[in-house]
Design a protein around this motif. Sequence first.
Motif, mmCIF file in Angstrom:
data_model
loop_
_atom_site.group_PDB
_atom_site.id
_atom_site.type_symbol
_atom_site.label_atom_id
_atom_site.label_comp_id
_atom_site.label_asym_id
_atom_site.label_seq_id
_atom_site.Cartn_x
_atom_site.Cartn_y
_atom_site.Cartn_z
ATOM 1 N N GLN B 227 0.846 -1.207 0.000
ATOM 2 C CA GLN B 227 0.000 0.000 0.000
ATOM 3 C C GLN B 227 0.877 1.251 0.000
ATOM 4 O O GLN B 227 0.573 2.227 -0.693
ATOM 5 C CB GLN B 227 -0.897 0.015 1.245
ATOM 6 C CG GLN B 227 -2.030 -0.991 1.201
ATOM 7 C CD GLN B 227 -3.078 -0.630 0.148
ATOM 8 O OE1 GLN B 227 -3.250 0.522 -0.200
ATOM 9 N NE2 GLN B 227 -3.756 -1.642 -0.375
ATOM 10 N N PHE B 228 1.949 1.200 0.787
ATOM 11 C CA PHE B 228 2.836 2.369 0.864
ATOM 12 C C PHE B 228 3.412 2.689 -0.517
ATOM 13 O O PHE B 228 3.556 3.849 -0.893
ATOM 14 C CB PHE B 228 3.979 2.118 1.869
ATOM 15 C CG PHE B 228 4.817 3.330 2.135
ATOM 16 C CD1 PHE B 228 4.516 4.185 3.201
ATOM 17 C CD2 PHE B 228 5.899 3.665 1.318
ATOM 18 C CE1 PHE B 228 5.276 5.325 3.444
ATOM 19 C CE2 PHE B 228 6.659 4.793 1.550
ATOM 20 C CZ PHE B 228 6.351 5.625 2.615
ATOM 21 N N ARG B 246 8.507 7.886 10.994
ATOM 22 C CA ARG B 246 9.518 6.982 11.565
ATOM 23 C C ARG B 246 9.014 5.534 11.629
ATOM 24 O O ARG B 246 9.729 4.620 11.195
ATOM 25 C CB ARG B 246 9.924 7.503 12.951
ATOM 26 C CG ARG B 246 10.764 6.554 13.772
ATOM 27 C CD ARG B 246 12.157 6.330 13.232
ATOM 28 N NE ARG B 246 13.035 7.459 13.399
ATOM 29 C CZ ARG B 246 14.248 7.543 12.833
ATOM 30 N NH1 ARG B 246 14.690 6.570 12.059
ATOM 31 N NH2 ARG B 246 15.006 8.601 13.022
ATOM 32 N N PRO B 247 7.767 5.268 12.111
ATOM 33 C CA PRO B 247 7.325 3.868 12.154
ATOM 34 C C PRO B 247 7.303 3.217 10.767
ATOM 35 O O PRO B 247 7.614 2.028 10.635
ATOM 36 C CB PRO B 247 5.911 3.957 12.751
ATOM 37 C CG PRO B 247 5.934 5.220 13.557
ATOM 38 C CD PRO B 247 6.792 6.160 12.788
ATOM 39 N N ALA B 248 6.941 3.988 9.748
ATOM 40 C CA ALA B 248 6.914 3.421 8.394
ATOM 41 C C ALA B 248 8.322 3.026 7.942
ATOM 42 O O ALA B 248 8.515 1.997 7.289
ATOM 43 C CB ALA B 248 6.300 4.424 7.418
ATOM 44 N N ILE B 249 9.270 3.831 8.315
ATOM 45 C CA ILE B 249 10.658 3.524 7.952
ATOM 46 C C ILE B 249 11.169 2.326 8.751
ATOM 47 O O ILE B 249 11.824 1.425 8.207
ATOM 48 C CB ILE B 249 11.538 4.779 8.141
ATOM 49 C CG1 ILE B 249 11.291 5.702 6.943
ATOM 50 C CG2 ILE B 249 13.022 4.409 8.241
ATOM 51 C CD1 ILE B 249 11.813 7.074 7.061
ATOM 52 N N LEU B 250 10.834 2.298 10.031
ATOM 53 C CA LEU B 250 11.254 1.160 10.854
ATOM 54 C C LEU B 250 10.617 -0.154 10.363
ATOM 55 O O LEU B 250 11.170 -1.231 10.560
ATOM 56 C CB LEU B 250 10.878 1.412 12.321
ATOM 57 C CG LEU B 250 11.688 2.510 13.017
ATOM 58 C CD1 LEU B 250 11.152 2.751 14.425
ATOM 59 C CD2 LEU B 250 13.169 2.180 13.049
ATOM 60 N N SER B 251 9.465 -0.028 9.695
ATOM 61 C CA SER B 251 8.810 -1.224 9.135
ATOM 62 C C SER B 251 9.420 -1.632 7.796
ATOM 63 O O SER B 251 8.979 -2.616 7.191
ATOM 64 C CB SER B 251 7.310 -0.944 8.945
ATOM 65 O OG SER B 251 6.706 -0.628 10.159
ATOM 66 N N GLY B 252 10.385 -0.857 7.342
ATOM 67 C CA GLY B 252 11.067 -1.202 6.098
ATOM 68 C C GLY B 252 10.302 -0.791 4.853
ATOM 69 O O GLY B 252 10.593 -1.242 3.754
ATOM 70 N N TRP B 253 9.329 0.115 5.006
ATOM 71 C CA TRP B 253 8.544 0.527 3.843
ATOM 72 C C TRP B 253 9.263 1.599 3.012
ATOM 73 O O TRP B 253 8.933 1.824 1.859
ATOM 74 C CB TRP B 253 7.187 1.081 4.278
ATOM 75 C CG TRP B 253 6.324 0.090 4.987
ATOM 76 C CD1 TRP B 253 6.593 -1.256 5.179
ATOM 77 C CD2 TRP B 253 5.064 0.334 5.604
ATOM 78 N NE1 TRP B 253 5.580 -1.848 5.885
ATOM 79 C CE2 TRP B 253 4.614 -0.900 6.160
ATOM 80 C CE3 TRP B 253 4.266 1.453 5.753
ATOM 81 C CZ2 TRP B 253 3.420 -1.018 6.834
ATOM 82 C CZ3 TRP B 253 3.065 1.342 6.422
ATOM 83 C CH2 TRP B 253 2.641 0.118 6.967
ATOM 84 N N ALA B 254 10.196 2.312 3.641
ATOM 85 C CA ALA B 254 10.923 3.364 2.905
ATOM 86 C C ALA B 254 12.309 3.519 3.521
ATOM 87 O O ALA B 254 12.549 3.065 4.652
ATOM 88 C CB ALA B 254 10.168 4.696 2.992
#
Lengths: 153, 331
Positions: B227-228, B246-254
């Motif tokens: 989705q991202f 930050r959470p999106a990055i920590l999830s490896g999405w970006a």
Amino acid sequence: MIKYRESKISAHHNYLVNDMLTPGFVVGEPDKQGGFYFLADKVLAGESMPRISCRLLEEGSGNLLVELNWNRIQSNPKACIHQSIPGGFQILLSSGNVLLEVQTQAFANGYLTRIKARLYDEKGFLRIEPLGDSIKVHDAEKPVLDSPFSFSP
Amino acid sequence: MSKSFGDVWIFGDYRDYFQNRITLQLIAKGKDLAEMLNTGTTVVLLGEQVHQYAMEYVAHGANTVMVAEHPKLKEYEVETYTTLLSQWVKSYRPEIFIAGATSFGREFFPRLAKRLRTGLSADCVDLEVDPKSLLLVQTTPAFGGELLAEVVTPDRRPQMATVHPGVFRELPHNSEAVGRIIYPDVDVFPEPRVKVIRSRPPIKGKVSLEDASVVIAGGMGLRSKEQFELLYELAELLEGEVGATRPAILSGWADEERLLGQTGKSVKAKLVISIGTSGALQFTTGIQGAETVIAINRDPDAPVFRIVDLGLVADAAAVLPILIETLRRRL
């Protein structure tokens, strides 16, 4: 208080004199008939060329070598040569030696002009000499021009 | 009798000048602060052959530029800079001294504050002069970004702060401006304990969030990397860039270079579309410089709706494909 030197500074164009930026300066008396002067005039926004007017005299004799008005030779009794160089011009003596060099560096949003010369007044006093990649002006007072110089009518 | 104040000083951080606009942003803010104190704005500039930057700072509103030109200042060296600037501060007594919270400012400004035995607020997101006390109110995120603290330095001078890039807007370039330039004598330098062997710029990708006019920011509300990744399609349609929380990055999405907010990048885009972000303070500090912010979040109470110009309460994952398809048809 720490000792310091100060000048005005233009956002658009400056000359490098005495290791300082300045929008313009004048040495000598431009209005005095036949006398030495060197005028690096304020360059207005939108212009990219320096404005050099001067009356340059021979060391010792004080005779007129060449007179410039806004970078162009106006009077040339000693057959000096005006020669273009990248970013500026030189005035050469008939012997081929460089009397005056004016070179402008373009930045992204402005200009800096460096001058090289060793110039004497009618009394034989050294008024301008090379200093690093520019000049040192010998004058008790160094008038800074932050608006264009006005000659007497 | 009214009190007279020293100038507002701004550290001239000119490295990577044409991308790094922080000094120009600080000059604009410094002028506001100086006006409140009826004083001037001075940029301090250290280096070698820095003429063009002195001119740029005057063009962008500095009253005075104070310059140290010396071959020993060509490379940034924290001890040299700290020693020199502490001498200048003690001699010229500025009221306020601010620098960008760049890697540069973050390294040497705390040292300088310590040397001057004054306070320093780091990573400020706002600066104002209190009209009654005439003290500098330094707004900075505290407790991990949960709170915004207002800090003042009542006794010590100068009042010092580093400021997050992108939170203030620079003034336009004015070629007709004339200022004052001061060259204090500089002939004493400490013997540096660090020798710079070589310096080279970091290898950069194509991401330029700070310069983008449209930024699509995504958060955990998008629920998956797939989705991202739809954000890139939307960004392409709008000729923008993608940022992330930050959470999106920590999830490896970006990648980390897309991080927006307090510890990431601040944008001054014309439009930010924030999708699936809750609106935590540490994120919103990165988008508050945008002209228009639109948010999409299914939680009507999400904090992000407090700062937006237009909010849409909807499931981001459901809305995003519709939005892309609609734009595709119209653009």
